[in-house]
Design a protein around this motif. Structure first.
Motif, mmCIF file in Angstrom:
data_model
loop_
_atom_site.group_PDB
_atom_site.id
_atom_site.type_symbol
_atom_site.label_atom_id
_atom_site.label_comp_id
_atom_site.label_asym_id
_atom_site.label_seq_id
_atom_site.Cartn_x
_atom_site.Cartn_y
_atom_site.Cartn_z
ATOM 1 N N PRO A 1 0.729 -1.241 0.046
ATOM 2 C CA PRO A 1 0.067 -0.021 -0.032
ATOM 3 C C PRO A 1 0.652 1.332 0.047
ATOM 4 O O PRO A 1 0.490 2.172 -0.504
ATOM 5 N N GLU A 2 1.917 1.412 0.665
ATOM 6 C CA GLU A 2 2.719 2.520 0.656
ATOM 7 C C GLU A 2 3.535 2.652 -0.516
ATOM 8 O O GLU A 2 3.852 4.158 -1.011
ATOM 9 N N PHE A 3 3.767 1.639 -1.304
ATOM 10 C CA PHE A 3 4.393 1.881 -2.525
ATOM 11 C C PHE A 3 3.332 2.715 -3.475
ATOM 12 O O PHE A 3 3.543 3.420 -4.248
ATOM 13 N N ARG A 4 2.171 2.095 -3.569
ATOM 14 C CA ARG A 4 1.066 2.766 -4.531
ATOM 15 C C ARG A 4 1.012 4.274 -3.909
ATOM 16 O O ARG A 4 0.630 5.141 -4.726
ATOM 17 N N GLU A 5 0.799 4.318 -2.667
ATOM 18 C CA GLU A 5 0.764 5.812 -2.112
ATOM 19 C C GLU A 5 1.926 6.517 -2.429
ATOM 20 O O GLU A 5 1.631 7.762 -2.922
ATOM 21 N N ALA A 6 2.922 6.215 -2.341
ATOM 22 C CA ALA A 6 4.317 7.159 -2.930
ATOM 23 C C ALA A 6 4.032 7.394 -4.556
ATOM 24 O O ALA A 6 4.294 8.458 -4.656
ATOM 25 N N VAL A 7 3.779 6.343 -5.276
ATOM 26 C CA VAL A 7 3.589 6.800 -6.617
ATOM 27 C C VAL A 7 2.456 7.732 -6.939
ATOM 28 O O VAL A 7 2.520 8.609 -7.700
ATOM 29 N N ALA A 8 1.176 7.335 -6.175
ATOM 30 C CA ALA A 8 -0.085 8.415 -6.292
ATOM 31 C C ALA A 8 0.443 9.680 -5.952
ATOM 32 O O ALA A 8 -0.168 10.740 -6.602
ATOM 33 N N SER A 9 1.341 9.794 -4.866
ATOM 34 C CA SER A 9 1.650 11.064 -4.424
ATOM 35 C C SER A 9 2.594 11.787 -5.374
ATOM 36 O O SER A 9 2.657 13.072 -5.094
ATOM 37 N N ALA A 10 3.347 11.098 -6.131
ATOM 38 C CA ALA A 10 4.131 11.694 -6.968
ATOM 39 C C ALA A 10 3.731 12.153 -8.246
ATOM 40 O O ALA A 10 4.399 12.911 -9.060
ATOM 41 N N ILE A 11 2.528 11.774 -8.821
ATOM 42 C CA ILE A 11 1.898 12.092 -10.061
ATOM 43 C C ILE A 11 1.190 13.481 -9.823
ATOM 44 O O ILE A 11 0.022 13.449 -9.009
ATOM 45 N N ASP A 12 1.427 14.523 -10.427
ATOM 46 C CA ASP A 12 0.769 15.610 -10.603
ATOM 47 C C ASP A 12 -0.098 15.729 -11.806
ATOM 48 O O ASP A 12 0.323 16.013 -12.756
ATOM 49 N N ARG A 13 -1.265 15.332 -11.711
ATOM 50 C CA ARG A 13 -2.268 15.088 -12.669
ATOM 51 C C ARG A 13 -2.649 16.547 -13.266
ATOM 52 O O ARG A 13 -3.049 16.716 -14.619
ATOM 53 N N ASP A 14 -2.647 17.708 -12.531
ATOM 54 C CA ASP A 14 -3.029 18.931 -13.005
ATOM 55 C C ASP A 14 -2.080 19.307 -14.001
ATOM 56 O O ASP A 14 -2.169 19.766 -15.226
ATOM 57 N N ALA A 15 -0.778 19.006 -13.782
ATOM 58 C CA ALA A 15 0.250 19.436 -14.981
ATOM 59 C C ALA A 15 0.252 18.673 -16.228
ATOM 60 O O ALA A 15 0.419 19.380 -17.036
ATOM 61 N N PHE A 16 -0.278 17.544 -16.208
ATOM 62 C CA PHE A 16 -0.789 16.735 -17.374
ATOM 63 C C PHE A 16 -1.974 17.304 -17.912
ATOM 64 O O PHE A 16 -1.774 17.697 -19.053
ATOM 65 N N VAL A 17 -3.010 17.428 -17.309
ATOM 66 C CA VAL A 17 -4.251 17.858 -17.836
ATOM 67 C C VAL A 17 -4.092 19.396 -18.516
ATOM 68 O O VAL A 17 -4.856 19.540 -19.412
ATOM 69 N N SER A 18 -3.258 19.918 -17.870
ATOM 70 C CA SER A 18 -3.116 21.128 -18.568
ATOM 71 C C SER A 18 -2.555 21.417 -19.730
ATOM 72 O O SER A 18 -2.807 22.203 -20.671
ATOM 73 N N LYS A 19 -1.810 20.335 -20.335
ATOM 74 C CA LYS A 19 -1.280 20.127 -21.443
ATOM 75 C C LYS A 19 -2.251 19.690 -22.531
ATOM 76 O O LYS A 19 -2.104 19.608 -23.582
ATOM 77 N N LEU A 20 -3.697 19.229 -22.108
ATOM 78 C CA LEU A 20 -4.604 18.963 -22.975
ATOM 79 C C LEU A 20 -5.279 19.813 -23.820
ATOM 80 O O LEU A 20 -6.177 19.476 -24.485
ATOM 81 N N ASN A 21 -5.122 21.082 -23.631
ATOM 82 C CA ASN A 21 -5.873 22.263 -24.370
ATOM 83 C C ASN A 21 -7.172 21.852 -24.452
ATOM 84 O O ASN A 21 -7.877 22.002 -25.576
ATOM 85 N N GLY A 22 -7.898 21.642 -23.250
ATOM 86 C CA GLY A 22 -9.185 21.554 -23.055
ATOM 87 C C GLY A 22 -9.692 20.056 -23.656
ATOM 88 O O GLY A 22 -10.807 19.985 -23.564
#
Length: 516
Positions: free
Chosen positions: A294-315
């Motif tokens: 569970p802590e491995f998955r939590e570490a991965v999830a905490s490291a992913i900035d999804r807003d940074a990716f979605v901002s690249k999608l141009n809407g």
């Protein structure tokens, strides 16, 4: 006599002059794009970066294949793209005399492209084959609830389920529940030569190059205006867009974010955008020991900035934590922010504490534009948190096989939610029954399984919605997946054509496409 010959000469000259003039008679065919243009001799070309895997609804489970299947085959039911209600298609009507019994009256006078009559026997044949374990159908889960199929008469079929199944009609609207010609299936490979009841008939397929369809002039709901349709494989999306601009191609979908500005500047196309049901998520291979931590998955999830990716999608993407999207039954707004938030410092702490950076990780991805972009951004974020991550990119069909076989550590998966029902999202993708087949994340959780099965085994829609919300939040609490975004369904169509039916599920049909 001279007058007679003079009259004949003048008549011939007048015909020649008329033929050479720029005039156009009322019956003459008009060029593509003219008002009421005649498209009977035109080829309508759809460009796809990825070829179909196969052409049988029974044996496929991917979007490029479904795009072809949707034009050639038909289902008993369909989802109304405006009301989102499930409505009869090849079925005429149905009765539900008790919770476990469904009686379907079928349309009469419908024929498959090979002349085989569409009837109750064809429905039974298709569904029996789809659910037979020996078939190995990727979406056999659609009919997992079925106990028995009985032919009552030529146009009446009775289906008895093992338990009350609240999503049954939605399952019967799925592309992979399309009805096949029994006679064709017994004499040829439908993966290569499909035979359905739909508005278009199969002509030829050169894998990796193009696939050709032609109008079914005897289609029960009226022949389509398009007489020839080509699915052209164009691996480079920028090339496909150039072909759209020059008129070599008339239609593309899944518009890439990095090209949207270019597309919107083109005068000869119309762009359509619809908030969609597809969900795109980062997945762990839950059969791997490290991914069960569970802590491995939590570490991965905490490291992913999804807003940074979605901002690249141009809407072209909607940020959400919820696995069940707003266009899917079972969605609850409270799940929007129920996932693990981005916290790089916390991720670094967990990586250092547990030594997660000591082991190299394989991030498997398909070689598609948006997926490649997503992989590159997430790889950089995970590396910043201390993980060692290498990207392995594959072409579409190979990627599907590798993901299904669990030959990866981490990957990106997606689901179009063609039925628009949360039970039909959770059961095939995450229920332990389907590990090794459609459950490509190999996820197994008894509490989750129980919630999903309860959502499937009641026809009380309010109760189903509650159960699906609980299952959704359980996945998010466990970081079973990390939702990257929900899709915006897009298309670009040559504006000399109208009538493309684009659904929020990402499905589209060409039946009503015609020239202006």
């Amino acid at each position: 006599m001279k007058k007679k010959w003079l009259f004949i000469l003048l008549f011939v000259v007048s015909i020649v002059l008329a033929a050479c003039s720029g005039g156009e008679s009322s019956s003459a065919p008009k060029e593509n794009g003219g008002s009421g243009s005649d498209i009977s001799g035109k080829t309508f070309t759809y460009a796809t970066t990825t070829d179909a895997v196969g052409l049988s609804p029974i044996m496929t489970n991917d979007s490029p294949s479904a795009n072809v299947i949707e034009q050639v085959y038909e289902t008993l039911f369909q989802r109304n793209s405006e009301t989102l209600e499930i409505e009869p298609k090849l079925a005429e009507s149905y009765e539900n005399p008790d919770e476990n019994t469904w009686i379907f009256k079928l349309k009469e006078g419908v024929q498959f492209h090979d002349g085989t009559p569409f009837n109750a026997e064809a429905v039974k044949y298709t569904f029996d084959k789809l659910r037979d374990p020996a078939t190995g159908a990727p979406r056999a889960s659609l009919l997992e609830s079925v106990e028995e199929i009985t032919v009552e008469d030529e146009y009446t079929v009775k289906i008895t389920t093992k338990y009350p199944y609240g999503a049954f009609l939605a399952a019967l609207s799925h592309t992979n529940s399309a009805i096949v010609s029994p006679s064709a299936d017994q004499k040829q490979d439908l993966m290569k030569e499909p035979v359905g009841t739909g508005p278009f008939k199969f002509v030829s397929w050169t894998p990796g190059d193009q696939l050709e369809l032609e109008a079914n002039e005897e289609y029960w709901n009226g022949a389509p205006d398009l007489k020839k349709v080509v699915f052209k494989v164009v691996p480079e999306v920028s090339t496909a867009i150039s072909m759209l601009q020059t008129g070599e191609v008339q239609f593309i979908d899944n518009l890439p974010t990095e090209q949207i500005n270019r597309l919107e500047s083109m005068d000869n196309i119309d762009i359509q955008k619809i908030d969609g049901s597809p969900v795109y998520y980062f997945a762990f291979n839950h059969l791997k020991e490290m991914n069960q931590d569970p802590e491995f998955r939590e570490a991965v999830a905490s490291a992913i900035d999804r807003d940074a990716f979605v901002s690249k999608l141009n809407g072209l993407g909607v940020r959400s934590d919820s696995v069940v999207g707003p266009k899917v039954f079972g969605y609850d707004k409270s799940a929007e922010n129920a996932g693990t938030p981005y916290d790089l410092d916390h991720a670094k702490e967990l990586v250092e504490k547990n030594g997660y950076g000591d082991q190299p990780l394989k991030l498997l991805t398909a070689n598609r534009a948006n997926t490649t972009l997503m992989a590159e951004i997430v790889q950089a974020q995970l590396v910043e948190a201390g993980f060692k991550v290498e990207i392995e990119s594959m072409e579409w069909a190979t990627y599907l096989d590798s993901a299904r076989a669990g030959e990866y550590d981490l990957t990106f998966l997606s689901w179009s939610n063609v039925t628009g029902d949360g039970s039909e999202l959770f059961y095939p993708n995450f229920h332990s029954d389907n590990v090794g087949s459609s459950n490509r994340a190999q996820y197994s959780n008894a509490a989750f399984d129980d919630l999903v099965m309860q959502s499937r085994t009641t026809v009380d829609q309010e109760e189903r919605a509650k159960l699906l919300d609980q299952a959704n939040k359980l996945m998010l609490e466990e970081n079973a997946v990390v939702v990257m975004y929900h899709g915006v369904v897009t298309s670009a169509l040559d504006n000399t054509y109208t009538g493309l039916n684009l659904d929020s599920t990402g499905k589209w049909t060409l039946k009503n496409v015609t020239g202006k």
